[in-house]
Design an enzyme around this catalytic site. Structure first.
Site, PDB file in Angstrom:
ATOM      1  CG  HIS A   1      -0.934  -5.964   5.378  1.00 40.57           C
ATOM      2  ND1 HIS A   1      -1.083  -5.328   6.584  1.00 40.57           N
ATOM      3  CD2 HIS A   1      -2.063  -5.654   4.678  1.00 40.57           C
ATOM      4  CE1 HIS A   1      -2.219  -4.655   6.608  1.00 40.57           C
ATOM      5  NE2 HIS A   1      -2.840  -4.836   5.462  1.00 40.57           N
TER       6      HIS A   1
ATOM      7  CE1 TYR B   1      -9.940   0.573   9.245  1.00 44.45           C
ATOM      8  CE2 TYR B   1      -9.699  -1.800   9.545  1.00 44.45           C
ATOM      9  CZ  TYR B   1      -9.151  -0.568   9.241  1.00 44.45           C
ATOM     10  OH  TYR B   1      -7.818  -0.465   8.943  1.00 44.45           O
TER      11      TYR B   1
ATOM     12  CG  HIS C   1       0.796  -4.591 -13.255  1.00 36.85           C
ATOM     13  ND1 HIS C   1       2.052  -5.010 -12.949  1.00 36.85           N
ATOM     14  CD2 HIS C   1       0.686  -3.356 -12.707  1.00 36.85           C
ATOM     15  CE1 HIS C   1       2.695  -4.068 -12.251  1.00 36.85           C
ATOM     16  NE2 HIS C   1       1.874  -3.056 -12.100  1.00 36.85           N
TER      17      HIS C   1
ATOM     18  CG  ASN D   1      -6.643  -5.350  11.971  1.00 39.99           C
ATOM     19  OD1 ASN D   1      -5.893  -5.278  12.941  1.00 39.99           O
ATOM     20  ND2 ASN D   1      -6.221  -5.605  10.752  1.00 39.99           N
TER      21      ASN D   1
ATOM     22  CG  ASP E   1       3.003  -0.119 -10.897  1.00 41.83           C
ATOM     23  OD1 ASP E   1       2.649  -1.158 -10.299  1.00 41.83           O
ATOM     24  OD2 ASP E   1       2.956   0.010 -12.132  1.00 41.83           O
TER      25      ASP E   1
ATOM     26  CD  GLN F   1      -2.943  -1.145   2.258  1.00 43.76           C
ATOM     27  OE1 GLN F   1      -2.682  -1.754   3.279  1.00 43.76           O
ATOM     28  NE2 GLN F   1      -4.071  -0.476   2.112  1.00 43.76           N
TER      29      GLN F   1
ATOM     30  NE  ARG G   1      -0.084  -4.372  11.622  1.00 41.51           N
ATOM     31  CZ  ARG G   1      -1.248  -4.697  11.105  1.00 41.51           C
ATOM     32  NH1 ARG G   1      -2.335  -4.020  11.419  1.00 41.51           N
ATOM     33  NH2 ARG G   1      -1.353  -5.706  10.270  1.00 41.51           N
TER      34      ARG G   1
ATOM     35  CD  GLU H   1      -5.281  -2.739   9.639  1.00 43.22           C
ATOM     36  OE1 GLU H   1      -6.361  -2.510   9.050  1.00 43.22           O
ATOM     37  OE2 GLU H   1      -4.391  -3.475   9.165  1.00 43.22           O
TER      38      GLU H   1
ATOM     39  CG  ASN I   1      -3.608  -7.180   8.107  1.00 41.73           C
ATOM     40  OD1 ASN I   1      -3.786  -6.628   9.187  1.00 41.73           O
ATOM     41  ND2 ASN I   1      -4.347  -6.906   7.044  1.00 41.73           N
ATOM     42  CD  GLU I   2      -7.990  -6.885   8.088  1.00 41.31           C
ATOM     43  OE1 GLU I   2      -8.331  -6.947   6.902  1.00 41.31           O
ATOM     44  OE2 GLU I   2      -8.170  -5.886   8.796  1.00 41.31           O
TER      45      GLU I   2
HETATM   46  C1  BG6 Z   1      -7.927  -3.436   6.593  1.00 39.57           C
HETATM   47  C2  BG6 Z   1      -6.586  -3.739   6.001  1.00 39.57           C
HETATM   48  O1  BG6 Z   1      -8.770  -4.487   6.298  1.00 39.57           O
HETATM   49  O2  BG6 Z   1      -8.619  -2.344   6.142  1.00 39.57           O
HETATM   50  C3  BG6 Z   1      -5.875  -2.532   5.437  1.00 39.57           C
HETATM   51  O3  BG6 Z   1      -5.741  -4.426   6.883  1.00 39.57           O
HETATM   52  C4  BG6 Z   1      -6.855  -1.722   4.643  1.00 39.57           C
HETATM   53  O4  BG6 Z   1      -4.791  -2.963   4.653  1.00 39.57           O
HETATM   54  C5  BG6 Z   1      -7.982  -1.244   5.544  1.00 39.57           C
HETATM   55  O5  BG6 Z   1      -6.234  -0.672   4.000  1.00 39.57           O
HETATM   56  C6  BG6 Z   1      -9.044  -0.454   4.798  1.00 39.57           C
HETATM   57  O6  BG6 Z   1      -9.699  -1.288   3.900  1.00 39.57           O
HETATM   58  P1  BG6 Z   1     -10.178  -0.867   2.459  1.00 39.57           P
HETATM   59  O7  BG6 Z   1     -10.699  -2.120   1.860  1.00 39.57           O
HETATM   60  O8  BG6 Z   1     -11.248   0.163   2.656  1.00 39.57           O
HETATM   61  O9  BG6 Z   1      -9.002  -0.335   1.740  1.00 39.57           O
END
Ligand code: BG6
Length: 480
Positions: free
Chosen positions: A133, A319, A50, A317, A63, A30, A88, A387, A177-178
């Site tokens: 990741h 969200y 790509h 993580n 890239d 990323q 991290r 996260e 990661n996930e």
């Molecule tokens: C998490 C990932 O699932 O969410 C990250 O570990 C990611 O790498 C982040 O950037 C946000 O997710 P998204 O799909 O909205 O880019």
């Protein structure tokens, strides 16, 4: 007196425990760019972006991304300005081991990560390293990727190289990661690299290989590195907190929570093995569908023992959350994972949750409820939030919504610590800088720090949220 005692108690509750650490995260693909520099070989994300630009919202790729391969010192500078305790980041497997195998280590790859690690330490920031990741060497994908059982061994070999090279300075390791995204989004729905669509099969085969790979890496650290380096190893799982839509859906919500703990259960539960409710359901369904055995591969007793207890902490993580309900025809599970066809359940945000965009609808109590649920399942273990973050479609500099997101979630983390007595020791903001957000390309901004993607030098400018986070870290409290 009573009033001042009450005020003092509230203020005290706004304080994080001594030793609690704050950090921010990124991942190699990323941010690094430099996809074909030196002897680095392509990863599955290089190939995927790509070959399938249409899968990415703005047809972009990583890239160049944030050009962190070249500009790592600027990343350290912004992290230092914020007062982060740790940063991290992830190691790119094909940058360190261009063959995928441990027979050849890239000198440039080694130098890059050594520079980054040493630079962080010199600036008083602890390096926290994720081994995987999502950027598998393409050469290993050509062998079947995470559906090839041999990958567990190859991951162990890669981990051995990384532990050996960096373990003297890196004390916190995250193997994966996930896994839910590694398996479901990559081998089930095919929305992420390598984009393989094997519904009801791919994700479960992958799950077993990834969990075994994690366990092998952990055991290796235990036997060969722990005595000397005294570090901690875990993995990090993403959980959507799941609420039942109504009282009829209580069991269904619990089933989805268990499904999301598919990868955690074998590692963290006392019994080991898959979550029983999920294992039973998939076995029954598979039988009805005419398979000669469950689509979810079984573990041998030896494998169960190998995997069980391979953790020093639980990485979470978090969200967003979802309401769970029985699916109507045409409804689907809003998540890049095993679709509604598997359990006949649909997940959607509650209409009253109004903040957020894309899949990231804000529901702060979810982080506390998820932590509490995990504690109930797996006991009083150490949790690190690895996260948590908020995205906007536009590169807003005065990002009040993100400030509120962090504030509201940190408040819930404090409640989890103070009220529910969950042992949370770290909090990580996603992300330190705007970056290539997988299938959203550069259309989704998560950074505490803005990146100007039109600038050849990818200028980094801290947003209001970076100043807010710096203040929280400095006062070690939400009482600013
Ligand atoms: C998490 C990932 O699932 O969410 C990250 O570990 C990611 O790498 C982040 O950037 C946000 O997710 P998204 O799909 O909205 O880019």
């Amino acid at each position: 007196v009573v009033l001042s005692l009450l005020v003092a108690a509230c203020v005290a509750e706004q304080k994080f425990p001594p030793g609690f650490k704050f950090g921010a995260a990124t991942a190699a693909y990323q941010v690094e760019g430099a996809w074909n520099v030196s002897d680095k070989s392509p990863s599955i994300w290089d190939t995927f972006t790509h070959e399938n630009p249409d899968f990415i919202a703005d047809k972009s790729n990583g890239d160049v991304a944030c050009d962190s391969y070249r500009l790592w010192e600027t990343d350290i500078a912004v992290a230092k300005d914020m007062g982060l305790h740790f940063y991290r980041f992830s190691v790119s497997w094909p940058r360190l081991l261009p063959n995928g195998y441990s027979n050849y280590v890239s000198e440039d790859g080694k130098r890059y990560y050594n520079n980054l690690i040493n630079g962080l330490i010199e600036n008083g920031i602890e390096p926290v390293v994720t081994l995987y990741h999502w950027d598998l060497p393409q050469k290993l994908q050509d062998l079947g990727g995470w559906t090839n059982p041999e990958l567990a061994r190859l991951f162990e070999d890669y981990a051995k190289v990384a532990f050996g090279l960096f373990g003297d300075r890196v004390k916190t390791w995250i193997t994966f990661n996930e896994p839910v995204i590694i398996c479901d989004a990559a081998y089930e729905t095919g929305r992420m690299a390598p984009g393989i669509v094997l519904p009801g099969i791919g994700t479960y085969i992958c799950a077993k290989v990834v969990v075994l790979a994690h366990a092998r890496a952990y055991r290796l650290y235990d036997t060969k590195f722990r005595a000397q380096y005294q570090g901690k190893v875990g993995l990090t799982d993403q959980h959507l907190w799941c609420e039942p839509k109504n009282s009829d859906e209580v069991e269904n919500a619990e089933l989805i929570r268990n499904l999301l703990a598919l990868y955690a259960y074998p590692i963290y539960s006392k019994t080991g093995g898959w979550p029983p409710s999920v294992e039973k359901l998939i076995a029954e369904k598979s039988e009805k569908e005419g398979y000669s055995r469950s689509r979810l591969p079984t573990f041998t007793q030896e494998e169960i023992e190998l995997i069980k207890g391979t953790y020093d902490f639980y990485g979470l993580n978090y969200y967003t959350s979802r309401m769970v309900e029985t699916a109507q025809p045409g409804q689907y599970l809003y998540w890049p994972m095993t679709g509604s066809s598997e359990f006949g359940l649909a997940l959607s945000p509650d209409p009253s949750w109004t903040n957020g965009h894309d899949w990231l609808i804000s529901f702060p109590p979810g982080i506390r409820r998820q932590l509490h649920w995990l504690k109930q399942q797996f006991g009083d273990i150490e949790f690190k939030i690895l996260e948590n973050g908020y995205s906007t479609a536009e590169p807003v500099m005065f990002d009040e919504e993100r400030v509120n997101y962090y504030k509201d979630h940190l408040e819930q983390v404090l409640l989890a610590i103070n009220e529910d007595k969950v042992n949370v020791t770290a909090y990580t903001a996603w992300s330190l800088i705007d970056n290539f957000e997988w299938i959203n390309g550069y259309t989704s901004r998560f950074g505490l720090v803005n990146i100007d993607f039109n600038d050849p030098d990818r200028k980094r400018t801290p947003r209001a949220s970076a100043h807010y986070y710096a203040a929280v870290i400095k006062s070690h409290s939400l009482d600013l």
